[in-house]
Design an enzyme around this catalytic site. Structure first.
Site, short mmCIF file in Angstrom:
data_model
loop_
_atom_site.label_atom_id
_atom_site.label_comp_id
_atom_site.label_asym_id
_atom_site.label_seq_id
_atom_site.Cartn_x
_atom_site.Cartn_y
_atom_site.Cartn_z
N GLU A 97 0.85 -1.10 -0.13
CA GLU A 97 -0.03 -0.16 0.00
C GLU A 97 0.97 1.28 0.05
OE1 GLU A 97 -2.41 -0.31 3.45
OE2 GLU A 97 -3.54 -2.19 2.66
N HIS A 102 9.64 -1.18 2.60
CA HIS A 102 9.58 -1.30 4.10
C HIS A 102 9.68 -2.82 4.40
CE1 HIS A 102 5.43 -0.59 2.59
NE2 HIS A 102 5.21 -1.62 3.63
P1 AMP Z 1 2.06 -2.34 3.06
O1 AMP Z 1 0.94 -3.14 2.89
O2 AMP Z 1 3.40 -3.46 2.83
O3 AMP Z 1 2.51 -1.10 1.92
O4 AMP Z 1 2.32 -2.10 4.33
C1 AMP Z 1 1.94 -0.67 4.65
C2 AMP Z 1 1.65 -0.81 6.32
O5 AMP Z 1 1.60 0.47 6.70
C3 AMP Z 1 0.35 -1.42 6.68
O6 AMP Z 1 0.49 -2.65 7.51
C4 AMP Z 1 -0.21 -0.36 7.50
O7 AMP Z 1 -0.87 -1.02 8.60
C5 AMP Z 1 0.82 0.31 7.97
N1 AMP Z 1 0.64 1.68 8.32
C6 AMP Z 1 -0.33 2.60 7.45
N2 AMP Z 1 -0.72 3.99 8.05
C7 AMP Z 1 0.51 3.92 9.06
C8 AMP Z 1 0.84 4.78 10.15
N3 AMP Z 1 0.34 6.14 10.02
N4 AMP Z 1 1.65 4.51 11.01
C9 AMP Z 1 2.33 3.51 11.07
N5 AMP Z 1 1.87 2.35 10.08
C10 AMP Z 1 0.94 2.51 9.13
#
Ligand code: AMP
Length: 113
Positions: A97, A102
């Site tokens: 997302e 990361h």
């Molecule tokens: P990905 O799906 O690998 O892009 O992971 C993105 C991650 O970021 C997801 O697990 C979300 O829960 C996390 N996430 C989204 N917004 C935030 C935020 N403001 N602080 C910490 N984590 C977040």
């Protein structure tokens, strides 16, 4: 380069996050929607290490996943975490997302931070 993703804003402390580790190269913070008792995200901080996704790695940025993994390993040792999972989501179809590379760090063991 004018990319400014959510994780750039966390890195630059423009939006809050629970940061559990930081040095000159890497920051780790708690995932806001944890999928395990410990769910952290490790990111590289330097602009020169910025890469949106594993899908975009080049020779110039090929060291970044290893850097994140090494910092995660050191974090686990420091916190006595003996078992954990490391994951990269790659591309929208792979569940990614946020397009700032990361490393997900998940463990059934809870950290104090
Ligand atoms: P990905 O799906 O690998 O892009 O992971 C993105 C991650 O970021 C997801 O697990 C979300 O829960 C996390 N996430 C989204 N917004 C935030 C935020 N403001 N602080 C910490 N984590 C977040």
């Amino acid at each position: 380069m004018t990319e400014h993703t959510l994780f750039h804003k966390i890195r630059d402390r423009e939006i809050p996050a629970t940061v559990v580790f930081e040095d000159d190269e890497v920051m780790a913070f708690k995932d806001i929607h944890p999928k395990a008792p410990t769910h952290l995200l490790f990111i590289a901080k330097k602009d020169t290490d910025f890469v949106p996704s594993i899908d975009d790695l080049t020779e110039k940025t090929a060291h970044v996943p290893g850097l994140l993994i090494l910092k995660a390993q050191a974090f686990a040792k420091e916190h006595g975490i003996v078992g954990y999972q490391l994951k990269f989501h790659v591309g929208k179809a792979g569940g990614q997302e946020v397009f700032y590379l990361h490393l997900h760090f998940l463990s059934e063991q809870k950290i104090e931070a």
